[in-house]
Structures are given as C-alpha cells and as structure tokens.
Design a protein around this motif. Structure first.
Motif, PDB file in Angstrom:
ATOM      1  N   ILE A   1      33.292  60.715  45.059  1.00  0.00           N
ATOM      2  CA  ILE A   1      34.511  59.942  44.825  1.00  0.00           C
ATOM      3  C   ILE A   1      34.118  58.538  44.355  1.00  0.00           C
ATOM      4  CG2 ILE A   1      36.595  58.977  45.914  1.00  0.00           C
ATOM      5  CD1 ILE A   1      36.686  62.004  45.782  1.00  0.00           C
ATOM      6  N   VAL A   2      34.879  58.027  43.395  1.00  0.00           N
ATOM      7  CA  VAL A   2      34.699  56.652  42.934  1.00  0.00           C
ATOM      8  C   VAL A   2      35.918  55.872  43.414  1.00  0.00           C
ATOM      9  CG1 VAL A   2      34.361  55.152  40.937  1.00  0.00           C
ATOM     10  CG2 VAL A   2      33.415  57.466  40.917  1.00  0.00           C
ATOM     11  N   VAL A   3      35.656  54.728  44.057  1.00  0.00           N
ATOM     12  CA  VAL A   3      36.731  53.974  44.696  1.00  0.00           C
ATOM     13  C   VAL A   3      36.848  52.597  44.055  1.00  0.00           C
ATOM     14  CG1 VAL A   3      37.598  53.069  46.892  1.00  0.00           C
ATOM     15  CG2 VAL A   3      36.226  55.169  46.864  1.00  0.00           C
ATOM     16  N   GLY A   4      38.085  52.233  43.765  1.00  0.00           N
ATOM     17  CA  GLY A   4      38.383  50.907  43.240  1.00  0.00           C
ATOM     18  C   GLY A   4      39.667  50.398  43.866  1.00  0.00           C
TER      19      GLY A   4
ATOM     20  N   ALA B   1      48.666  53.444  41.184  1.00  0.00           N
ATOM     21  CA  ALA B   1      50.005  53.171  41.716  1.00  0.00           C
ATOM     22  C   ALA B   1      50.584  51.912  41.080  1.00  0.00           C
ATOM     23  CB  ALA B   1      49.936  53.015  43.224  1.00  0.00           C
ATOM     24  N   PRO B   2      51.882  51.902  40.798  1.00  0.00           N
ATOM     25  CA  PRO B   2      52.510  50.721  40.188  1.00  0.00           C
ATOM     26  C   PRO B   2      52.323  49.441  41.009  1.00  0.00           C
ATOM     27  CG  PRO B   2      54.014  52.583  40.119  1.00  0.00           C
ATOM     28  CD  PRO B   2      52.833  53.006  40.947  1.00  0.00           C
ATOM     29  N   ASP B   3      52.236  49.582  42.333  1.00  0.00           N
ATOM     30  CA  ASP B   3      52.066  48.408  43.187  1.00  0.00           C
ATOM     31  C   ASP B   3      50.606  48.054  43.430  1.00  0.00           C
ATOM     32  OD1 ASP B   3      54.793  48.125  43.435  1.00  0.00           O
ATOM     33  OD2 ASP B   3      54.893  49.361  45.243  1.00  0.00           O
ATOM     34  N   GLY B   4      49.692  48.784  42.791  1.00  0.00           N
ATOM     35  CA  GLY B   4      48.267  48.541  43.010  1.00  0.00           C
ATOM     36  C   GLY B   4      47.807  49.227  44.287  1.00  0.00           C
ATOM     37  N   GLY B   5      46.656  48.795  44.761  1.00  0.00           N
ATOM     38  CA  GLY B   5      46.090  49.387  45.972  1.00  0.00           C
ATOM     39  C   GLY B   5      44.799  50.121  45.670  1.00  0.00           C
ATOM     40  N   GLU B   6      44.349  50.873  46.659  1.00  0.00           N
ATOM     41  CA  GLU B   6      43.090  51.601  46.511  1.00  0.00           C
ATOM     42  C   GLU B   6      43.271  52.786  45.570  1.00  0.00           C
ATOM     43  OE1 GLU B   6      39.931  52.381  49.728  1.00  0.00           O
ATOM     44  OE2 GLU B   6      41.111  54.234  49.654  1.00  0.00           O
ATOM     45  N   ILE B   7      42.256  52.992  44.755  1.00  0.00           N
ATOM     46  CA  ILE B   7      42.232  54.122  43.820  1.00  0.00           C
ATOM     47  C   ILE B   7      41.007  54.953  44.158  1.00  0.00           C
ATOM     48  CG2 ILE B   7      42.073  54.808  41.402  1.00  0.00           C
ATOM     49  CD1 ILE B   7      43.171  51.949  40.758  1.00  0.00           C
ATOM     50  N   ARG B   8      41.236  56.225  44.444  1.00  0.00           N
ATOM     51  CA  ARG B   8      40.153  57.155  44.776  1.00  0.00           C
ATOM     52  C   ARG B   8      40.131  58.223  43.706  1.00  0.00           C
ATOM     53  NH1 ARG B   8      37.951  56.366  49.544  1.00  0.00           N
ATOM     54  NH2 ARG B   8      37.242  58.507  49.827  1.00  0.00           N
ATOM     55  N   LEU B   9      39.043  58.277  42.948  1.00  0.00           N
ATOM     56  CA  LEU B   9      38.949  59.179  41.811  1.00  0.00           C
ATOM     57  C   LEU B   9      37.838  60.201  41.993  1.00  0.00           C
ATOM     58  CD1 LEU B   9      39.067  56.499  38.941  1.00  0.00           C
ATOM     59  CD2 LEU B   9      40.994  57.826  39.859  1.00  0.00           C
ATOM     60  N   LYS B  10      38.166  61.465  41.702  1.00  0.00           N
ATOM     61  CA  LYS B  10      37.125  62.469  41.558  1.00  0.00           C
ATOM     62  C   LYS B  10      36.393  62.144  40.261  1.00  0.00           C
ATOM     63  CE  LYS B  10      40.068  65.800  43.827  1.00  0.00           C
ATOM     64  NZ  LYS B  10      41.089  66.789  43.583  1.00  0.00           N
ATOM     65  N   ILE B  11      35.220  62.707  40.072  1.00  0.00           N
ATOM     66  CA  ILE B  11      34.411  62.391  38.895  1.00  0.00           C
ATOM     67  C   ILE B  11      35.170  62.687  37.599  1.00  0.00           C
ATOM     68  CG2 ILE B  11      32.275  62.917  37.642  1.00  0.00           C
ATOM     69  CD1 ILE B  11      31.953  61.187  40.220  1.00  0.00           C
ATOM     70  N   ALA B  12      35.854  63.817  37.522  1.00  0.00           N
ATOM     71  CA  ALA B  12      36.612  64.152  36.305  1.00  0.00           C
ATOM     72  C   ALA B  12      37.719  63.127  36.055  1.00  0.00           C
ATOM     73  CB  ALA B  12      37.202  65.555  36.406  1.00  0.00           C
ATOM     74  N   GLU B  13      38.344  62.636  37.115  1.00  0.00           N
ATOM     75  CA  GLU B  13      39.380  61.608  36.961  1.00  0.00           C
ATOM     76  C   GLU B  13      38.762  60.288  36.505  1.00  0.00           C
ATOM     77  OE1 GLU B  13      42.634  62.974  40.330  1.00  0.00           O
ATOM     78  OE2 GLU B  13      40.810  61.940  40.988  1.00  0.00           O
TER      79      GLU B  13
ATOM     80  N   ASP C   1      32.807  48.678  32.614  1.00  0.00           N
ATOM     81  CA  ASP C   1      31.376  48.593  32.920  1.00  0.00           C
ATOM     82  C   ASP C   1      31.086  48.917  34.389  1.00  0.00           C
ATOM     83  OD1 ASP C   1      30.702  47.904  30.327  1.00  0.00           O
ATOM     84  OD2 ASP C   1      30.451  45.764  30.756  1.00  0.00           O
ATOM     85  N   THR C   2      31.886  48.376  35.295  1.00  0.00           N
ATOM     86  CA  THR C   2      31.611  48.627  36.714  1.00  0.00           C
ATOM     87  C   THR C   2      31.937  50.078  37.079  1.00  0.00           C
ATOM     88  OG1 THR C   2      33.789  47.828  37.462  1.00  0.00           O
ATOM     89  CG2 THR C   2      31.980  46.212  37.366  1.00  0.00           C
ATOM     90  N   LEU C   3      32.892  50.694  36.376  1.00  0.00           N
ATOM     91  CA  LEU C   3      33.186  52.114  36.609  1.00  0.00           C
ATOM     92  C   LEU C   3      32.010  52.975  36.144  1.00  0.00           C
ATOM     93  CD1 LEU C   3      35.026  54.364  37.552  1.00  0.00           C
ATOM     94  CD2 LEU C   3      36.298  54.151  35.397  1.00  0.00           C
ATOM     95  N   VAL C   4      31.438  52.626  35.003  1.00  0.00           N
ATOM     96  CA  VAL C   4      30.250  53.360  34.517  1.00  0.00           C
ATOM     97  C   VAL C   4      29.112  53.215  35.523  1.00  0.00           C
ATOM     98  CG1 VAL C   4      28.427  53.384  32.749  1.00  0.00           C
ATOM     99  CG2 VAL C   4      30.834  53.244  32.066  1.00  0.00           C
ATOM    100  N   GLU C   5      28.860  51.992  35.986  1.00  0.00           N
ATOM    101  CA  GLU C   5      27.786  51.747  36.946  1.00  0.00           C
ATOM    102  C   GLU C   5      28.004  52.547  38.234  1.00  0.00           C
ATOM    103  OE1 GLU C   5      27.631  47.528  37.518  1.00  0.00           O
ATOM    104  OE2 GLU C   5      26.899  47.169  35.469  1.00  0.00           O
ATOM    105  N   ALA C   6      29.238  52.589  38.712  1.00  0.00           N
ATOM    106  CA  ALA C   6      29.528  53.326  39.942  1.00  0.00           C
ATOM    107  C   ALA C   6      29.301  54.827  39.737  1.00  0.00           C
ATOM    108  CB  ALA C   6      30.965  53.080  40.386  1.00  0.00           C
ATOM    109  N   MET C   7      29.687  55.341  38.584  1.00  0.00           N
ATOM    110  CA  MET C   7      29.503  56.765  38.333  1.00  0.00           C
ATOM    111  C   MET C   7      28.025  57.133  38.203  1.00  0.00           C
ATOM    112  SD  MET C   7      32.670  57.578  35.800  1.00  0.00           S
ATOM    113  CE  MET C   7      32.167  59.289  35.545  1.00  0.00           C
ATOM    114  N   MET C   8      27.212  56.209  37.738  1.00  0.00           N
ATOM    115  CA  MET C   8      25.775  56.473  37.569  1.00  0.00           C
ATOM    116  C   MET C   8      25.001  56.311  38.873  1.00  0.00           C
ATOM    117  SD  MET C   8      25.224  54.754  33.821  1.00  0.00           S
ATOM    118  CE  MET C   8      23.466  54.861  33.939  1.00  0.00           C
ATOM    119  N   ALA C   9      25.646  55.698  39.872  1.00  0.00           N
ATOM    120  CA  ALA C   9      24.951  55.439  41.150  1.00  0.00           C
ATOM    121  C   ALA C   9      24.613  56.728  41.868  1.00  0.00           C
ATOM    122  CB  ALA C   9      25.819  54.554  42.038  1.00  0.00           C
TER     123      ALA C   9
END
Length: 185
Positions: free
Chosen positions: A10-13, A115-127, A177-185
C-alpha cells in the motif's frame, strides 16, 4: 502534503482539503477533455459489427490534447511521405480509443480515491500507477498551457499571469516524484 510512503503493498499519502480540490479539479478537467475527444470518434458500421473500435484519424487541434494524445507515427515535418501520413492516420484510428479508455480509467481511480475533503489516501500498487498516469497527464496539460520549457526559471515575476499556476505545476511535480519514490521503496 507530506511525502508518499509505502507500507507493504500500500502507498499512503495525505492531502489537505485545498490540495485535494486542486488534484480533483485538474484531473476532472483532463477527464472531460479526454471524454469529449472520445465522443468525436466516427460511427463505423463495420466497427459495430466486429467490435473493433476506431477513433479519429487526425490529431487533435487543441495543443493540450495533442500533447496528451501524440502521433503514433512521427512524420517528417519538411516532407511528409503520403504513405507515412496514411500510416499515421491508421495507427491513430486503431490505437487512440484504447489510450483514451486507459487515461479516462486512470482519472476515475484518482477521483474515487481522493476524497473531496482531503485526508489519508491508501492506494494499492495498481491505483498508485493510475495516480502516476493521471498526474503525468495533468502536468503535461498544465505545462503545455503555461508553455513550460527547460529554460524557464523555477519562479516567474509576480506580474506574469502564469506565476501562480507555475507553482501548482511544481507542486504536482513534487507529488509525482514522491509517489514514484514511495513505489520504488
């Protein structure tokens, strides 16, 4: 927004409300442009019988759509060969519908996970890959609209009307860039 981090598969932002509004608004605009282009596809009886979709055979007139949907076969701008022109048209007609579908689908993923109001985003790799695709499209569109070049300074004078939008462009670059870095971690 803080950097994206990877937690297993999971990638979290986290986006605040304003950041989420910017992402959602820009992705929605790209999606609308892509869907309008898809509606320009010719109605082909043979395609309806065979199930093979066809799209427009000519490149979009809009420079932003032209950047998002580049030619599948580059032509010599000084002396385009008629056979090459026909080949480019055929390749576009065959492949553009699938490309449009993939891009619109990636936009759907971003809009459903942010989410329209923001908040935590939890993504599977495909997402997360769909987010990367959509963020890239937004950056390409914004960069085209702002006429971003390699020579452009990181900041423009405050009186330049592009100045606030360039800040958004740089922020989106950082998010990507930070999403790419997180996915490569």
């Amino acid at each position: 927004m803080k950097r994206w981090i990877r937690d297993g598969d999971i990638v979290v932002g986290r986006l605040d409300r304003q950041e989420a509004a910017v992402v959602r608004g820009l992705v929605s605009q790209i999606q609308d442009m892509l869907m309008a282009r898809a509606e320009e596809a010719p109605q082909d009886e043979l395609a309806e019988l065979t199930g093979i979709r066809t799209g427009p055979s000519t490149a979009p007139d809009d420079p932003i759509l032209g950047r998002l949907l580049p030619d599948f076969h580059r032509l010599d701008p000084d002396a385009p060969d008629p056979a090459d022109v026909d080949s480019a048209a055929a390749l576009r007609s065959l492949h553009e519908p699938e490309l449009l579908e993939q891009k619109v689908s990636a936009c759907d993923v971003v809009l459903s996970t942010c989410a329209p109001d923001g908040g935590e985003i939890r993504l599977k790799i495909a997402e997360a890959e769909a987010w990367l695709s959509s963020l890239n499209d937004v950056r390409l569109a914004l960069g085209t609209a702002l006429d971003v070049t390699e020579d452009m300074p990181d900041e423009l004078p405050p009186e330049d009307p592009r100045s606030p939008h360039l800040g958004v462009y740089h922020w989106l670059t950082w998010v990507q860039d930070t999403l790419v870095e997180a996915m490569m971690a």
